[in-house]
Design an enzyme around this catalytic site. Structure first.
Site, mmCIF file in Angstrom:
data_model
loop_
_atom_site.group_PDB
_atom_site.id
_atom_site.type_symbol
_atom_site.label_atom_id
_atom_site.label_comp_id
_atom_site.label_asym_id
_atom_site.label_seq_id
_atom_site.Cartn_x
_atom_site.Cartn_y
_atom_site.Cartn_z
ATOM 1 N N PHE A 226 0.865 -1.176 0.000
ATOM 2 C CA PHE A 226 0.000 0.000 0.000
ATOM 3 C C PHE A 226 0.903 1.226 0.000
ATOM 4 O O PHE A 226 1.562 1.530 0.993
ATOM 5 C CB PHE A 226 -0.933 0.046 1.202
ATOM 6 C CG PHE A 226 -1.871 1.233 1.133
ATOM 7 C CD1 PHE A 226 -3.036 1.170 0.393
ATOM 8 C CD2 PHE A 226 -1.560 2.421 1.775
ATOM 9 C CE1 PHE A 226 -3.887 2.269 0.302
ATOM 10 C CE2 PHE A 226 -2.397 3.518 1.696
ATOM 11 C CZ PHE A 226 -3.563 3.446 0.950
ATOM 12 N N ASP B 97 9.690 2.962 1.614
ATOM 13 C CA ASP B 97 8.508 3.778 1.885
ATOM 14 C C ASP B 97 8.175 3.705 3.367
ATOM 15 O O ASP B 97 7.585 2.735 3.849
ATOM 16 C CB ASP B 97 7.335 3.281 1.033
ATOM 17 C CG ASP B 97 6.046 4.072 1.292
ATOM 18 O OD1 ASP B 97 6.042 4.929 2.195
ATOM 19 O OD2 ASP B 97 5.053 3.815 0.595
ATOM 20 N N LYS C 46 3.081 11.648 6.727
ATOM 21 C CA LYS C 46 2.228 11.534 7.911
ATOM 22 C C LYS C 46 2.790 12.285 9.109
ATOM 23 O O LYS C 46 2.536 13.464 9.272
ATOM 24 C CB LYS C 46 1.938 10.071 8.220
ATOM 25 C CG LYS C 46 1.117 9.393 7.107
ATOM 26 C CD LYS C 46 0.512 8.101 7.544
ATOM 27 C CE LYS C 46 -0.213 7.389 6.406
ATOM 28 N NZ LYS C 46 -1.378 8.121 5.878
#
Length: 425
Positions: free
Chosen positions: A146, A231, A260
């Site tokens: 994801f 990532d 984030k």
């Protein structure tokens, strides 16, 4: 509580359902305000936030130093675009490079934008440095990945629900099995320029790779002149008990993606970080963003990095993460077959529920009713990723709520719970 107040929840939920796109299925809690690790809904009920907006609120809600940094900058200038220099971006990039150990950083807004930046960089590097004919560059990605929601990224997702009806998709990607080096070798070819991978697969269920996998992958990428792009949009900045999750593996990737928590829970901030030998494939006008690296975002992100250092939140994540894991495994032991596994690193833990007995969503909603906010993934895993400012008493309250929810469900199903012996965990 008066009737008008008690109707507030359904009123706000109803407006989102009436006027909003149906691309989310939120837990039925209407958040009114929050502070640090606690959230209150519109009816005044208190909750422990065990999700922290998928790690975006790692500093806790409305950290006073971050709010103050935002307020100071808002009195000066917020957005000018990268058409000009500013006073906040340079110091932020300097601090980020110092912490990551890389030479250059390229700021963007969302994590998906940073991933798109990484893809563009890898392809241009493959063409200009490795000599792959333009248009034939290949990037390896893991099944179960994801990396975001853009059309390019969902094009290499292996989750049917993310892809259905959104094609046609861009080519140039090949899949391997997460944690399996033989699968990596089988997927690679002469035009492979990069491996794009998460250190822990969050949306897939907080899946931790087998020991030694990343060390072997790092060595393979080096031998084959392939970029290893890590990532860490969710995993980075202390979430796993280290500044960066790759440190657990004793390796250094060629490039790092952050997001984030980089925005301190106030703003969308992300970055692609690499050494000059990789990053310098970008030239003026080859990539950019109107809001990426804006003055307000840079000021908040810089203060966020300083708070992580000053308050030793990375160390807290390691210590309290081990405590959270131990407490959750106590609940697993008591639950009988209802909970199959508890796994994770630092303050990022997945509780794997056996779908033969319950869905994760059902337990998540029961937890919310008990005053604990969490979120399911793939309907079998409950995710816990509280702010790094969480305390032991709050962890204990959250775990006891989960314990009650799980044991109540076990009794409903006539599953005999297993008594926990003193010191057994």
């Amino acid at each position: 509580m008066d009737a008008s107040h008690s109707n507030a929840t359904q009123n706000f939920i109803g407006k989102e359902a009436r006027f909003g796109a149906r691309n989310y299925a939120p837990v039925p809690v209407v958040v009114d305000h929050a502070r640090d690790c606690l959230v209150w809904d519109v009816e005044g009920r208190e909750y422990i936030d065990m999700m922290s907006a998928y790690s975006a609120v790692s500093h806790g809600h409305l950290h006073p130093r971050l709010v103050a940094a935002a307020q100071r900058q808002l009195q000066r200038v917020a957005v000018t675009s990268r058409a000009y220099y500013g006073t906040t971006l340079g110091p932020f990039l300097e601090k980020l490079c110092q912490l990551t150990g890389f030479e250059r950083a390229l700021p963007m807004n969302t994590g998906a934008e940073a991933v798109e930046t990484a893809i563009k960089c890898a392809r241009r590097w493959g063409h200009k440095v490795k000599g792959i004919p333009d248009g034939q560059q290949q990037i390896l990605v893991a099944r179960g990945n994801f990396h975001g929601r853009t059309s390019t990224i969902i094009g290499f997702s292996s989750e049917p629900g993310y892809r259905e009806g959104f094609g046609p998709f861009a080519g140039g990607f090949a899949h391997f099995d997460f944690g399996d080096m033989e699968s990596v070798r089988a997927a690679a070819g002469p035009n492979t320029c990069a491996v794009l991978i998460e250190p822990i697969q969050g949306e897939a269920g907080v899946l931790v790779p087998p020991p030694g996998f990343f060390r072997e992958l790092r060595d393979w990428c080096t031998r084959n002149k392939v970029l290893l792009i890590d990532d860490e949009v969710q995993a980075g900045l202390g979430r796993t008990g280290r500044w960066f999750a790759f440190e657990h593996e004793g390796i250094r990737p060629d490039a790092l993606i952050l997001g984030k928590a980089l925005g301190g829970g106030l703003l969308p901030v992300s970055a692609f970080v690499a050494d000059a030998a990789v990053m310098d494939v970008f030239t003026p006008n080859s990539h950019g963003s109107t809001f990426g690296g804006n003055a307000l975002a840079a000021a908040v992100a810089l203060e966020g990095l300083r708070v992580l250092e000053d308050e030793k939140l990375v160390q807290r994540s390691a210590e309290l993460g081990a405590y959270l894991m131990r407490r959750l495994r106590e609940v697993q032991h008591e639950s009988g077959p209802l909970i199959r596994e508890v796994r994770g690193r630092g303050l990022w833990v997945g509780v794997d529920v056996d779908p033969a007995y319950a869905t994760a969503r059902e337990l998540v909603e029961r937890l919310a009713a008990a005053g604990v906010l969490s979120k399911e993934t793939h309907d079998t895993v409950i995710r816990f990723a509280p702010p790094l400012t969480i305390t032991r008493p709050l962890i204990d309250r959250a775990v006891e709520s989960l314990r009650k929810v799980v044991l109540d469900k076990a009794r409903e199903l006539a599953i005999a719970p297993v008594p926990l012996e003193a010191g057994a965990a």
